[in-house]
Design an enzyme around this catalytic site. Structure first.
Site, PDB file in Angstrom:
ATOM      1  CG  ASP A  81      -0.226  -0.131   2.533  1.00  0.00           C
ATOM      2  OD1 ASP A  81       0.707  -0.949   2.632  1.00  0.00           O
ATOM      3  OD2 ASP A  81      -0.588   0.604   3.474  1.00  0.00           O
ATOM      4  CD  GLU A 138       3.109  -0.925   7.682  1.00  0.00           C
ATOM      5  OE1 GLU A 138       3.259  -1.021   8.906  1.00  0.00           O
ATOM      6  OE2 GLU A 138       3.229   0.169   7.086  1.00  0.00           O
ATOM      7  CD  GLU A 139       2.593   3.469   5.596  1.00  0.00           C
ATOM      8  OE1 GLU A 139       2.481   3.914   6.751  1.00  0.00           O
ATOM      9  OE2 GLU A 139       3.668   3.388   4.995  1.00  0.00           O
ATOM     10  NE  ARG A 178      16.856  -3.187  19.282  1.00  0.00           N
ATOM     11  CZ  ARG A 178      17.763  -2.439  19.926  1.00  0.00           C
ATOM     12  NH1 ARG A 178      18.362  -1.445  19.296  1.00  0.00           N
ATOM     13  NH2 ARG A 178      18.052  -2.666  21.185  1.00  0.00           N
ATOM     14  CG  HIS A 358       5.520   8.093   6.183  1.00  0.00           C
ATOM     15  ND1 HIS A 358       4.480   7.879   7.066  1.00  0.00           N
ATOM     16  CD2 HIS A 358       5.867   6.865   5.741  1.00  0.00           C
ATOM     17  CE1 HIS A 358       4.241   6.575   7.159  1.00  0.00           C
ATOM     18  NE2 HIS A 358       5.076   5.939   6.356  1.00  0.00           N
TER      19      HIS A 358
END
Ligand SMILES: [Zn+2]
Ligand SMILES: [Zn+2]
Length: 387
Positions: A81, A138-139, A178, A358
């Protein structure tokens, strides 16, 4: 950086897919064109199975290795998306949709995973099954969660899951990861303070919700500074203030706030929720008003599994010679839901000196494609080696 010759050959083709997807950004679950594009490519590559409509517009492709006796099934996930931002890159492949653009590089993620799928379907040098997953929304829409709710993990027998995001500022060809908590939980709160409106020249006859809201906003700063342990990470931000009046001589009836809270541990998240509500209600009571606080739990903390993270880092080192320790990220990531269901790992891949994600100037760096594709391919082949 050792990138397989065949993946090098595919670079131009994958770049063309990426730029095609970039021209046609789609928001949230409305990834109809992108999903159809992905499904058509997967069928063309000869995937053993291509399933659409999972989590509304999600797509899944199944690629069986030349051996499957190991019984292993690895999920590889990309997002599709775009964002509601007007693009200003001026690129030849710039968005053709006003007010929408691929400003987070999900066009690149989709293209890279498609490239890996093409390679894996051609070569099948692994003992097990690779499941390529393309998620919508996802956003902020929880498309990954919807795919899980649709029973994706069980339906395809996925045992482990891997994800990737491009990272501006990290050199092209390099990686960072990580173990443990990595991306924050991302919650939203909505508070309505109610008082008694009236003439601004007669404040004593009113209960001013602007004063209530102002005190509450300041008091909320003490959640991070005085309630949370300083060694924990927590963000509490009020991001919007709106009153029920727009006049300079009216004390309004109502003030509405919006905000977000981000944490990396469940206990700290609970604390933020409790204190946002307590401070709102108690502050309103002190001044004679009321507060209606709604706290909405969004994406959970994204936690990388230890063993899979160590493996993902080893694969990254094999490609680029090194794998950095990634910073903690207070942004949210929908992949958190998939990592709640199965062990796995999420890695950052260098995107070089691009604008931040973004941002209207952002454009995914196509030079990152070989490293990203190689990582996907290696994850499948090294986790499911031929006997
Ligand atoms: Zn994003
Ligand atoms: Zn993103």
């Amino acid at each position: 950086m050792p990138v397989r010759n065949r993946l090098g050959e595919l670079h131009d083709e994958i770049t063309a897919w990426r730029q095609d997807i970039h021209r046609h950004p789609e928001l949230m679950f409305d990834t109809h064109r992108t999903s159809a594009f992905v499904a058509a490519k997967l069928k063309g590559f000869g995937c053993d199975e291509v399933a659409t409509g999972i989590g509304r517009t999600g797509v899944v492709g199944v690629i069986r290795g030349r051996q499957t006796g190991s019984g292993k099934v690895i999920g590889l996930r990309a997002d599709m998306d775009a964002l509601p931002i007007q693009e200003s890159t001026g690129a030849v492949h710039a968005s053709q949709v006003p007010g929408a653009m691929h400003a987070c590089g999900h066009d690149g993620h989709t293209a890279m995973l498609l490239g890996a799928a093409k390679y894996l379907a051609e070569t099948r040098n692994f003992d097990g099954t690779a499941v390529v997953i393309f998620q919508p929304a996802e956003e902020g829409g929880g498309g990954g969660n919807e795919m899980c709710q649709d029973g994706m993990m069980e339906r395809f027998g996925i045992q482990e899951i891997y994800g990737m995001h491009n990272w501006p500022g990290l050199p092209v060809g390099s990686f960072a990861i990580r173990p443990g908590p990595f991306f924050a939980s991302a919650d939203q709160f909505y508070i309505t303070f109610r008082g008694r409106g009236g003439h601004a020249a007669k404040p004593h006859e009113t209960i001013d919700p602007v004063i209530i809201a102002s005190h509450a906003i300041v008091a909320m700063q003490s959640i991070v500074s005085r309630n949370a342990d300083p060694v924990d990470q927590l963000v509490v931000s009020v991001t919007s203030i709106e009153t029920s009046s727009n006049a300079d001589n009216v004390i309004p009836q109502e003030v509405r706030l919006k905000g977000t809270a981000r944490a990396l541990r469940p206990e700290v998240r609970d604390l933020a929720e409790r204190r946002v509500v307590e401070i709102s209600e108690a502050t309103a009571a002190v001044f004679g008003g009321t507060a209606e606080a709604r706290y909405n739990r969004g994406y959970p903390v994204m936690v990388n599994s230890e063993a899979q993270t160590a493996f993902a880092a080893e694969v990254a080192r094999g490609i680029s010679g090194d794998c950095a320790e990634a910073p903690l990220v207070m942004g949210g990531e929908d992949f958190a839901y998939m990592l709640q269901e199965r062990p796995g790992a999420y890695i950052l891949v260098g995107n070089g000196e691009t604008a931040p994600v973004h941002n209207p100037e952002y454009d995914f760096n196509d030079e990152a494609i070989p490293a990203g594709c190689s990582w996907w391919v290696e994850i499948a082949e090294a986790r499911m080696p031929l006997a």
